[in-house]
Design an enzyme around this catalytic site. Structure first.
Site, PDB file in Angstrom:
ATOM      1  N   ASP A 268      33.260  14.009 -22.015  1.00  0.00           N
ATOM      2  CA  ASP A 268      32.549  13.148 -22.977  1.00  0.00           C
ATOM      3  C   ASP A 268      32.279  11.718 -22.489  1.00  0.00           C
ATOM      4  O   ASP A 268      32.506  10.754 -23.235  1.00  0.00           O
ATOM      5  CB  ASP A 268      33.319  13.090 -24.304  1.00  0.00           C
ATOM      6  CG  ASP A 268      33.413  14.453 -24.990  1.00  0.00           C
ATOM      7  OD1 ASP A 268      32.933  15.450 -24.415  1.00  0.00           O
ATOM      8  OD2 ASP A 268      34.005  14.530 -26.086  1.00  0.00           O
TER       9      ASP A 268
ATOM     10  N   ASP B  47      29.994  15.993 -26.145  1.00  0.00           N
ATOM     11  CA  ASP B  47      30.129  16.114 -27.595  1.00  0.00           C
ATOM     12  C   ASP B  47      28.695  16.200 -28.142  1.00  0.00           C
ATOM     13  O   ASP B  47      27.836  15.377 -27.783  1.00  0.00           O
ATOM     14  CB  ASP B  47      30.844  14.850 -28.104  1.00  0.00           C
ATOM     15  CG  ASP B  47      31.730  15.083 -29.303  1.00  0.00           C
ATOM     16  OD1 ASP B  47      32.353  16.149 -29.405  1.00  0.00           O
ATOM     17  OD2 ASP B  47      31.805  14.160 -30.155  1.00  0.00           O
TER      18      ASP B  47
ATOM     19  N   HIS C  35      26.865  17.049 -31.653  1.00  0.00           N
ATOM     20  CA  HIS C  35      26.919  17.396 -33.077  1.00  0.00           C
ATOM     21  C   HIS C  35      25.534  17.439 -33.718  1.00  0.00           C
ATOM     22  O   HIS C  35      24.702  16.563 -33.457  1.00  0.00           O
ATOM     23  CB  HIS C  35      27.743  16.357 -33.841  1.00  0.00           C
ATOM     24  CG  HIS C  35      29.150  16.203 -33.365  1.00  0.00           C
ATOM     25  ND1 HIS C  35      30.017  17.262 -33.237  1.00  0.00           N
ATOM     26  CD2 HIS C  35      29.857  15.094 -32.982  1.00  0.00           C
ATOM     27  CE1 HIS C  35      31.196  16.814 -32.811  1.00  0.00           C
ATOM     28  NE2 HIS C  35      31.126  15.511 -32.641  1.00  0.00           N
TER      29      HIS C  35
ATOM     30  N   HIS D 179      27.154  16.687 -39.513  1.00  0.00           N
ATOM     31  CA  HIS D 179      28.337  17.414 -39.021  1.00  0.00           C
ATOM     32  C   HIS D 179      29.562  17.131 -39.890  1.00  0.00           C
ATOM     33  O   HIS D 179      29.731  16.016 -40.419  1.00  0.00           O
ATOM     34  CB  HIS D 179      28.630  17.000 -37.570  1.00  0.00           C
ATOM     35  CG  HIS D 179      29.657  17.859 -36.915  1.00  0.00           C
ATOM     36  ND1 HIS D 179      30.928  17.414 -36.608  1.00  0.00           N
ATOM     37  CD2 HIS D 179      29.602  19.155 -36.526  1.00  0.00           C
ATOM     38  CE1 HIS D 179      31.601  18.412 -36.052  1.00  0.00           C
ATOM     39  NE2 HIS D 179      30.816  19.470 -35.986  1.00  0.00           N
TER      40      HIS D 179
ATOM     41  N   HIS E 125      28.209  10.219 -34.618  1.00  0.00           N
ATOM     42  CA  HIS E 125      28.209   9.979 -33.175  1.00  0.00           C
ATOM     43  C   HIS E 125      27.718  11.222 -32.440  1.00  0.00           C
ATOM     44  O   HIS E 125      27.817  12.332 -32.953  1.00  0.00           O
ATOM     45  CB  HIS E 125      29.622   9.609 -32.692  1.00  0.00           C
ATOM     46  CG  HIS E 125      30.600  10.741 -32.841  1.00  0.00           C
ATOM     47  ND1 HIS E 125      31.206  11.053 -34.041  1.00  0.00           N
ATOM     48  CD2 HIS E 125      31.029  11.680 -31.959  1.00  0.00           C
ATOM     49  CE1 HIS E 125      31.979  12.107 -33.890  1.00  0.00           C
ATOM     50  NE2 HIS E 125      31.892  12.521 -32.632  1.00  0.00           N
TER      51      HIS E 125
ATOM     52  N   LYS F 131      29.888  20.844 -27.017  1.00  0.00           N
ATOM     53  CA  LYS F 131      30.888  21.260 -28.004  1.00  0.00           C
ATOM     54  C   LYS F 131      30.701  20.476 -29.301  1.00  0.00           C
ATOM     55  O   LYS F 131      30.168  19.368 -29.289  1.00  0.00           O
ATOM     56  CB  LYS F 131      32.296  21.056 -27.434  1.00  0.00           C
ATOM     57  CG  LYS F 131      32.552  19.626 -27.043  1.00  0.00           C
ATOM     58  CD  LYS F 131      33.898  19.478 -26.386  1.00  0.00           C
ATOM     59  CE  LYS F 131      34.176  18.033 -26.077  1.00  0.00           C
ATOM     60  NZ  LYS F 131      34.133  17.142 -27.240  1.00  0.00           N
TER      61      LYS F 131
ATOM     62  N   CYS G 108      39.668  14.166 -27.141  1.00  0.00           N
ATOM     63  CA  CYS G 108      39.053  15.274 -26.386  1.00  0.00           C
ATOM     64  C   CYS G 108      39.748  15.573 -25.067  1.00  0.00           C
ATOM     65  O   CYS G 108      39.860  16.737 -24.679  1.00  0.00           O
ATOM     66  CB  CYS G 108      37.571  15.020 -26.224  1.00  0.00           C
ATOM     67  SG  CYS G 108      36.733  15.139 -27.828  1.00  0.00           S
TER      68      CYS G 108
HETATM   69  C1  VGL Z   1      35.926  12.498 -29.495  1.00  0.00           C
HETATM   70  C2  VGL Z   1      36.340  11.862 -31.640  1.00  0.00           C
HETATM   71  C3  VGL Z   1      35.269  12.584 -32.087  1.00  0.00           C
HETATM   72  C4  VGL Z   1      36.317  12.417 -28.047  1.00  0.00           C
HETATM   73  C5  VGL Z   1      34.844  13.241 -29.925  1.00  0.00           C
HETATM   74  O1  VGL Z   1      35.447  12.645 -27.163  1.00  0.00           O
HETATM   75  O2  VGL Z   1      37.511  12.124 -27.775  1.00  0.00           O
HETATM   76  N1  VGL Z   1      36.678  11.829 -30.352  1.00  0.00           N
HETATM   77  N2  VGL Z   1      34.517  13.275 -31.218  1.00  0.00           N
HETATM   78 ZN    ZN Z   2      32.764  14.242 -31.914  1.00  0.00          ZN
END
Ligand code: VGL
Ligand code: ZN
Length: 204
Positions: free
Chosen positions: A10, A48, A50, A54, A83, A108, A153
């Site tokens: 990410d 990430d 979404h 979401h 996000h 994901k 993550c």
């Molecule tokens: C993440 C919060 C929500 C991450 C992703 O990449 O750690 N944290 N979505």
């Molecule tokens: Zn996320």
């Protein structure tokens, strides 16, 4: 290192300073990851990804605010600011990340009702992303993890990597954390208990 793979978690604009869910110092990992990636034959990225509306977005639950925890059908869920919405600039991988050699991008969190911190299993702990099968078929045995965020993550991916039988190392200085109410300390203690190794990039 034919049986090793660098997994870059990410490294997206929304997790960088100025992004929708900024991780403090998030952009500092980019040059560290670039130096690491140059040494790996196998590099996989996660993204990430979404849909609008979401289930992990506070905006999808009237009366809630970001960083509150609610109960969803699969258990507890931290609510986040919107996000990494599919196709937006915030969801793009940081432009300075030198990732031409990456062979796979695992997206994901694309099911509207299920979050996915882990690159292996979604938050319902049942739905697989396919990453385990990909790595096993490529005869990868060792994973080195870096990226954002250490305590979400990266940690969930590391724990699932151990469950899937991979030798797993998190490269601490190539990660940054959100650290919500002690989440970073908990993540390291869970990872250590599960046999995840903690390394510094200079020592690899
Ligand atoms: C993440 C919060 C929500 C991450 C992703 O990449 O750690 N944290 N979505
Ligand atoms: Zn996320």
């Amino acid at each position: 290192m034919r049986n090793a793979c660098l997994v870059v978690v990410d490294a997206q604009n929304d997790f960088m300073p100025g992004g929708a869910l900024a991780v403090p110092g998030g952009d500092e990992v980019v040059p560290v990851i670039n130096r690491l990636a140059a040494r790996f034959e196998n590099v996989v990225l996660t993204q990430d990804w979404h849909p609008r509306g979401h289930a992990s977005f506070a905006s999808s639950h009237p009366g809630t605010k970001p960083f509150e925890v609610i109960q969803l059908h699969y258990g507890k869920q931290v609510l986040w600011p919107d996000h990494c919405v599919q196709g937006t600039a915030g969801a793009a991988i940081h432009s300075q990340l030198d990732v031409q050699k990456a062979q796979l991008v695992i997206r994901k969190g694309h099911h509207r009702g299920i979050d996915s911190y882990s690159a292996f299993l979604e938050a319902d702990r049942k739905t697989a992303t396919g990453l385990k099968g990909y790595l096993k078929e490529r005869e990868i045995e060792r994973l080195l993890l870096c990226g954002l965020a250490t305590d979400f993550c990266v940690a969930w991916t590391a724990l699932d990597a151990r469950s899937a039988g991979f030798e797993t190392t998190v490269i601490e200085d190539a990660c940054r954390a959100i650290d919500l109410e002690g989440s970073l300390g908990r993540a390291w203690s869970d990872m250590t208990k599960a046999g995840v190794r903690r390394a510094q990039s200079a020592a690899l």
